[in-house]
Motif scaffolding. Sequence first.
Motif, PDB file in Angstrom:
ATOM      1  N   SER A  51     -55.786  13.416  58.781  1.00  0.00           N
ATOM      2  CA  SER A  51     -54.528  13.840  58.480  1.00  0.00           C
ATOM      3  C   SER A  51     -53.598  13.417  57.658  1.00  0.00           C
ATOM      4  O   SER A  51     -52.909  14.137  57.048  1.00  0.00           O
ATOM      5  N   VAL A  55     -50.297  15.566  56.044  1.00  0.00           N
ATOM      6  CA  VAL A  55     -48.991  14.851  55.961  1.00  0.00           C
ATOM      7  C   VAL A  55     -48.584  14.819  54.598  1.00  0.00           C
ATOM      8  O   VAL A  55     -47.336  15.047  54.126  1.00  0.00           O
ATOM      9  N   SER A  65     -44.478  10.297  53.516  1.00  0.00           N
ATOM     10  CA  SER A  65     -45.471  10.645  54.548  1.00  0.00           C
ATOM     11  C   SER A  65     -45.316   9.325  55.607  1.00  0.00           C
ATOM     12  O   SER A  65     -45.725   9.432  56.458  1.00  0.00           O
ATOM     13  N   TRP A  69     -45.277   8.992  59.546  1.00  0.00           N
ATOM     14  CA  TRP A  69     -46.276   8.460  60.323  1.00  0.00           C
ATOM     15  C   TRP A  69     -45.433   7.594  61.370  1.00  0.00           C
ATOM     16  O   TRP A  69     -45.941   7.300  62.612  1.00  0.00           O
ATOM     17  N   CYS A  72     -43.799   9.533  64.200  1.00  0.00           N
ATOM     18  CA  CYS A  72     -44.889  10.128  65.039  1.00  0.00           C
ATOM     19  C   CYS A  72     -44.980   8.961  66.067  1.00  0.00           C
ATOM     20  O   CYS A  72     -45.021   9.267  67.429  1.00  0.00           O
ATOM     21  N   GLY A 228     -49.508  14.637  61.849  1.00  0.00           N
ATOM     22  CA  GLY A 228     -49.400  13.375  61.973  1.00  0.00           C
ATOM     23  C   GLY A 228     -49.676  12.924  63.564  1.00  0.00           C
ATOM     24  O   GLY A 228     -50.136  12.134  64.171  1.00  0.00           O
ATOM     25  N   TYR A 267     -51.827   2.263  62.171  1.00  0.00           N
ATOM     26  CA  TYR A 267     -51.875   3.803  61.187  1.00  0.00           C
ATOM     27  C   TYR A 267     -51.019   3.560  60.068  1.00  0.00           C
ATOM     28  O   TYR A 267     -51.369   3.844  58.884  1.00  0.00           O
ATOM     29  N   ASN A 271     -52.685   3.679  56.312  1.00  0.00           N
ATOM     30  CA  ASN A 271     -52.244   4.575  55.218  1.00  0.00           C
ATOM     31  C   ASN A 271     -51.528   3.849  53.919  1.00  0.00           C
ATOM     32  O   ASN A 271     -51.693   4.490  52.868  1.00  0.00           O
TER      33      ASN A 271
END
Length: 484
Positions: A51, A55, A65, A69, A72, A228, A267, A271
């Motif tokens: 994903s 995103v 982005s 995240w 979310c 996300g 997460y 990222n």
Amino acid sequence: MEKLTEANTPISNDGCTKQQQDNIRLKRQLGLPSAVSLIAGTMIGSGIFMSPQGVLYYMGSPGASLLIWASCGLLAMMGALSYAELGTVIKESGGEYIYILRNIGPLPAFLLAYTSVIVVRPASIAGVSLSFAEYVVATFYQDCPSPPVVVKCTAAACILVLALINCLNVKLATSIMNIFTVAKLLVLLLIILGGLVLVIKGNTQGLQNTFENTVSGFGPVGVAFYQGLWSYDGWNNLNYVTEELKNPEVNLPRAVMIAIPLVTCVYLLVNISYFIAMTPRELLSSDAVAISWGVKLLGSWTWIISLGVAMSTFGSANGTFFSGGRVCYVAAREGHLPDALSMAHVKRLTPSPALIFTSVISLIMIIPSSFSTIVNLFSFTAWLFYGITLSGLLYMKITKPDIPRPYKVPIIIPVIVLIASVYLVLAPIIGSPQMEYVYVILFIVSGLIVYIPLIHYKWSPECLRSVTLHLQLLLEVAPTDKNE
């Protein structure tokens, strides 16, 4: 020979009477570690490895982005806390289905079960299985695109193995969840440490001008949230198996408070590691973000990432399968699906008919689908029913304030999640309309054709009763009681 009672319930030669069969129930075998593992292990699947591209594509910049995240994760946390109150008041398995049934009524509950059993849960299982297959097959086709037929056959094999595991033994399924959760966290820790090493070496170019080229707009932001939130799917999985959870009043909210913040932090750090190691252009052009990261940092040891991703997606698919079969099982127990799907194996105490049915639909969904199509299809439908469920929670809070609540969430939290769910349903339709959303709405409405004769007027064809009887004999299953 099998004998039948007046209710057409088989009595086996080993002395299993109707009364004994009625006492069959799913056992409370999930403790706090398994509860945390079910949430985190299902959430951490294919999303964090696939994903990030989606995103970034819709938001345009690494900084925006990362905000998506984080948002979310916050939304998943608020949704899970709202569900924790529902799960400690309505102590039944089934998640959204049972909450809508108890708070709003049978028609919307049936439409949810109809859509969830035939579309949402099988779509989720198919999507995760396809991502598992893509990473596994990519190992053997490093210099060329993976053949779609091979990918889909591998995904089908994954589903069949998961069906077998979950039909055989609940403890086996939960043990696999626990083991694979630890394994995937170790792989993600490796990615995080790789990013930290780059920062220590002074490679911080990816963290400069992080909001440059940011895209704004009602539609793109909504679709970016879809991408996300796919990675956070599973935040509500424990509510599907409440009757199998030990001490749900304590363990349900506690597991949520441990698992979701853990996953959100992981997460965000993963990222950041991606953005440090690759430019936005490199990330967008990658077919497998984690593999591209591994090639740049690990070289010949990239196979570790491939293995970790395969284990992660397989473990996530197992968690989705474990909970998804329970929705089918509970809806059948309430009379909204065929009776055979509400039964459990007389010895193994697993809802094998529901699991088999879910696996068959998942296999069918693999044939025409791609990963991105499944993500949009799943997310739109799921958040539509999340919003209806939270409306029921708000109704219960306002009209029944005196109900004993072992855990109580401030009313502002479900209100925020409800507003977010309305936005997530409307944003893609308004911002980037696609025919697949129309198909989903038409499919949900088509449930009325089934509901009116079979549920409302209770029409039961004689052939259906005969099929149920033969399935009981073939699968060695019997009706179940609820756990108190």
